[in-house]
Design an enzyme around this catalytic site. Structure first.
Site, short mmCIF file in Angstrom:
data_model
loop_
_atom_site.label_atom_id
_atom_site.label_comp_id
_atom_site.label_asym_id
_atom_site.label_seq_id
_atom_site.Cartn_x
_atom_site.Cartn_y
_atom_site.Cartn_z
N HIS A 18 0.83 -1.20 0.00
CA HIS A 18 0.00 0.00 0.00
C HIS A 18 0.87 1.25 0.00
CE1 HIS A 18 -3.07 -2.75 2.14
NE2 HIS A 18 -3.56 -2.53 0.93
N LYS A 42 -16.48 -7.29 7.13
CA LYS A 42 -15.17 -7.93 6.96
C LYS A 42 -14.52 -8.31 8.29
CE LYS A 42 -12.45 -7.48 2.75
NZ LYS A 42 -11.30 -6.79 2.12
N ARG A 91 -1.26 -6.57 -8.35
CA ARG A 91 -0.10 -7.33 -7.93
C ARG A 91 0.24 -8.43 -8.93
NH1 ARG A 91 -2.66 -7.64 -2.04
NH2 ARG A 91 -4.43 -7.53 -3.44
N SER A 129 -2.73 -7.69 3.00
CA SER A 129 -3.06 -7.55 4.43
C SER A 129 -3.42 -8.91 5.02
CB SER A 129 -4.25 -6.60 4.61
OG SER A 129 -3.95 -5.32 4.12
#
Ligand SMILES: Nc1ncnc2c1ncn2[C@@H]1O[C@H](COP(=O)(O)OP(=O)(O)OP(=O)(O)O)[C@@H](O)[C@H]1O
Ligand SMILES: [Mg+2]
Length: 162
Positions: A18, A42, A91, A129
């Site tokens: 990030h 979440k 990514r 994460s």
């Protein structure tokens, strides 16, 4: 006209992937808002307030980056902030399909907003994460994958058991 961009995400917690994207975005846009999606579904490890603090520590050395929170439609928040670009990271190919769908849906909702994809440095191309939390919770070393302030908070949260 100055271009303001929004970088939306969960950032639970912020990683060096990030940070890499924020630094690249700060270079190409006049200003960048890192926008934390408030999504209680979440079941995050860090509260929204903690994530704001962690991201502010990353943003403060960069003069043109700010941190905000939002819920609801990202494009509504982008419009409200006067942002005309949305920054997202790719990514690997695995990110692409989901990002592609979201970008096209967002374009349908807000044709005046462009999604811009950037690639992180190769050394961060595997960092998420979720992986950081998983590895750390089993005692793995995540030094270098998250900013030092995030590492400190992970230690306090997971080892401290609070
Ligand atoms: N290492 C990274 N390199 C480049 N972009 C990244 C990286 N990690 C996340 N991003 C991008 O940042 C945006 C926000 O991601 P998000 O908050 O979901 O992070 P995440 O690491 O994927 O978290 P999670 O594992 O919880 O999904 C997305 O566009 C995502 O592709
Ligand atoms: Mg993700």
């Amino acid at each position: 006209m100055p271009v303001k961009a929004l970088y939306p995400g969960t950032f639970d917690p912020p990683t060096n992937g990030h940070v890499d994207l924020i630094q690249r975005g700060a270079k190409i846009f006049d200003s960048l808002i890192v926008a934390i999606l408030v999504n209680p579904v979440k079941n995050p490890l860090f509260t929204v307030e903690e994530r704001v603090e962690m991201l502010e520590e990353v943003a403060s050395p960069l003069g043109n980056v700010s941190v905000a929170t939002f819920n609801g439609l990202m494009v509504d928040f982008a419009r409200q902030q006067g942002a005309t670009a949305v920054l997202r990271g790719i990514r690997a190919i695995s990110d692409y399909e989901h990002e592609f769908q979201m970008a096209l849906m967002n374009r349908r909702l807000a044709p005046e907003i462009e999604t811009v994809f950037l690639q992180p440095a190769g050394r961060y191309s595997f960092v998420s994460s979720r992986m950081v939390k998983e590895v750390f919770s089993f005692g793995g070393d995540v030094t270098g994958l998250v900013p030092p302030n995030v590492l400190k908070r992970l230690r306090a949260r997971i080892n401290g058991g609070s």
